[in-house]
Design a protein around this motif. Structure first.
Motif, PDB file in Angstrom:
ATOM      1  N   ASP A   1       0.818  -1.219   0.000  1.00 37.49           N
ATOM      2  CA  ASP A   1       0.000   0.000   0.000  1.00 37.49           C
ATOM      3  C   ASP A   1       0.849   1.266   0.000  1.00 37.49           C
ATOM      4  N   ALA A   2       1.855   1.320   0.895  1.00 39.99           N
ATOM      5  CA  ALA A   2       2.667   2.535   0.989  1.00 39.99           C
ATOM      6  C   ALA A   2       3.528   2.735  -0.249  1.00 39.99           C
ATOM      7  N   SER A   3       3.943   1.642  -0.883  1.00 43.92           N
ATOM      8  CA  SER A   3       4.688   1.772  -2.140  1.00 43.92           C
ATOM      9  C   SER A   3       3.805   2.403  -3.219  1.00 43.92           C
ATOM     10  N   HIS A   4       2.557   1.961  -3.290  1.00 43.96           N
ATOM     11  CA  HIS A   4       1.610   2.579  -4.221  1.00 43.96           C
ATOM     12  C   HIS A   4       1.406   4.048  -3.860  1.00 43.96           C
ATOM     13  N   GLY A   5       1.300   4.320  -2.551  1.00 41.48           N
ATOM     14  CA  GLY A   5       1.094   5.695  -2.110  1.00 41.48           C
ATOM     15  C   GLY A   5       2.238   6.610  -2.495  1.00 41.48           C
ATOM     16  N   LEU A   6       3.459   6.103  -2.375  1.00 38.22           N
ATOM     17  CA  LEU A   6       4.626   6.915  -2.725  1.00 38.22           C
ATOM     18  C   LEU A   6       4.686   7.175  -4.223  1.00 38.22           C
ATOM     19  N   ALA A   7       4.349   6.155  -5.008  1.00 38.89           N
ATOM     20  CA  ALA A   7       4.346   6.327  -6.460  1.00 38.89           C
ATOM     21  C   ALA A   7       3.300   7.352  -6.897  1.00 38.89           C
ATOM     22  N   LEU A   8       2.159   7.368  -6.227  1.00 43.81           N
ATOM     23  CA  LEU A   8       1.118   8.348  -6.541  1.00 43.81           C
ATOM     24  C   LEU A   8       1.527   9.753  -6.096  1.00 43.81           C
ATOM     25  N   ALA A   9       2.248   9.819  -4.967  1.00 41.13           N
ATOM     26  CA  ALA A   9       2.644  11.121  -4.436  1.00 41.13           C
ATOM     27  C   ALA A   9       3.751  11.772  -5.262  1.00 41.13           C
ATOM     28  N   ARG A  10       4.657  10.950  -5.814  1.00 43.72           N
ATOM     29  CA  ARG A  10       5.784  11.501  -6.577  1.00 43.72           C
ATOM     30  C   ARG A  10       5.979  10.766  -7.903  1.00 43.72           C
ATOM     31  N   PRO A  11       5.024  10.866  -8.813  1.00 45.63           N
ATOM     32  CA  PRO A  11       5.171  10.184 -10.106  1.00 45.63           C
ATOM     33  C   PRO A  11       6.343  10.711 -10.920  1.00 45.63           C
ATOM     34  N   ASP A  12       6.840  11.907 -10.569  1.00 50.24           N
ATOM     35  CA  ASP A  12       7.977  12.477 -11.275  1.00 50.24           C
ATOM     36  C   ASP A  12       9.283  11.794 -10.913  1.00 50.24           C
TER      37      ASP A  12
END
Length: 417
Positions: A367-378
């Motif tokens: 979940d947190a890995s998905h969250g980080l990817a959504l937070a910083r897609p750049d």
């Protein structure tokens, strides 16, 4: 009407003593009622104190378990060993049934064997091919531990390496150095909780083939590096300093670009290094395998899995962050879980990140890995796997795992050419 003081003294008005005297004396029923109320309040007080004490005790036990270096425990049983056919039959678990190549920690005449593909299975057992030759006189105890390590010693890679010592504030931390290429691009690999640096050996050939030098490190309290004063984990909050010392070591040896690869809790350590290191200018990127990105997600997941009451898990998480609980939990001080929550701190990130995580991880939720990817897609690229279990992505699909790393490194311009 005004009554004089003398008149009052002479009885013009009732005195308090007369008022008290005028009240009827409590009867046996009244005394029994009062005594019963007092007894009930005493019982409730003791019960409340006991409940609070049990909550606190359970929470401290959970908090202490989180920070105590874990021992490898048996998680499967050897049901049969056929040395003629070179096969082994294990009790069936979510791990032992997986396709791919793995390892098995054993006791008896061998302490570790490599496992190949699944040959047959039923509801209770799995037969696998042995990739380590086991002699006809071998004797293995039934209890065993399934592993994603596969390689357990650096010699098995058949690559040149040297043992090194990294000077850290806790003392010299052992490391393995696998030189490659022109020596300007390095990867520093950081193992996870309850394991040692051998966990990282699987990745060395991928980097070596790309001309990237590998430094496989240890850190405080992992059983190889020196022990800190408390002997417990800080969940990445202090361990990153040992890896930072390794970055300094690499720079002194000629590294100009450094990739940090963290496995499981090693991912939390790598993220803290990225956020805090004074060597941030040479860190070229992070590769995170099944990483811990937010400890609260992991702790709540395990509390639910072990059916720990919500109040206990919440109190335990609070205890980890509290100075008052530090002597009981043996943390040596409060652990700042807010500082370790990198989803919340995503705006602070400055290095490109590749995350490899399975949605079927079973130990560290993705979940947190998905969250980080959504937070910083750049900055963050997430490669989502399925079926594969925690830190066993290489074992399950080595080709995709390796290709994901190679292509990301090429896009970052970090290959030898």
């Amino acid at each position: 009407m005004v009554v004089s003081r003398r008149a009052a003294r002479d009885g013009a008005t009732p005195t308090r003593s007369r008022l008290r005297a005028s009240r009827p004396a409590p009867g046996p029923r009244s005394r029994a009622y009062v005594a019963g109320v007092k007894a009930a309040l005493t019982v409730l007080s003791f019960g409340l104190a006991a409940a609070v004490g049990a909550l606190a005790a359970g929470s401290v036990v959970m908090a202490r378990k989180v920070v105590t270096p874990a021992r490898r425990l048996p998680d499967t049983r050897i049901l049969a060993l056929d040395t003629a056919a070179q096969t082994i039959t294990l009790s069936r678990t979510a791990d032992t049934e997986l396709p791919g190549r793995y390892g098995l920690f054993t006791t008896g005449t061998s302490d570790y064997v490599k496992l190949g593909s699944v040959l047959s299975e039923d509801a209770a057992s799995v037969k696998r091919k042995l990739l380590t030759h086991v002699g006809s006189d071998a004797r293995l105890e039934p209890d065993a531990a399934f592993s994603g390590w596969y390689f357990d010693r650096p010699e098995q890679l058949h690559l040149p390496f040297t043992p090194e010592l990294i000077g850290s504030t806790v003392g010299p931390c052992p490391a393995w150095l696998f030189p490659a290429g022109d020596g300007e691009t390095w990867v520093i690999q950081v193992h996870g909780r309850g394991t040692t640096r051998a966990e990282c050996l699987r990745a060395v050939p991928v980097f070596h083939g790309l001309g990237i030098t590998s430094l496989v490190v240890s850190y405080r309290n992992d059983g190889e590096a020196p022990r800190s004063r408390t002997g417990t984990y800080a969940l990445g909050d202090t361990e990153w300093r040992d890896v930072d010392a390794a970055v300094g070591f690499a720079r002194r040896r000629g590294a100009r670009r450094i990739i940090v690869m963290g496995w499981s809790m090693g991912g939390a350590i790598a993220l803290q290094l990225s956020l805090n290191s004074a060597h941030g200018d040479v860190i070229a990127g992070l590769i995170l395998e099944s990483p811990v990105v937010d400890w609260r997600v992991v702790l709540h997941f395990h509390a639910r899995a072990e059916r720990v009451p919500g109040a206990v898990s919440r109190f335990a998480i609070s205890a980890l962050q509290s100075e008052w609980a530090a002597p009981l939990a043996r943390t040596g001080g409060a652990i700042d879980l807010d500082r370790l929550d990198v989803v919340a701190r995503a705006a602070e990130l400055r290095h490109p990140i590749l995350i490899l995580h399975s949605d079927d991880d079973g130990f560290v939720p993705s979940d947190a890995s998905h969250g980080l990817a959504l937070a910083r897609p750049d900055l963050v690229e997430l490669q989502v796997f399925e079926v594969a279990r925690h830190t066993k992505l290489w074992n399950y699909d080595q080709e995709r795992w390796s290709d994901s790393i190679r292509s990301w490194l090429e896009r970052q311009g970090l290959t030898a050419g």
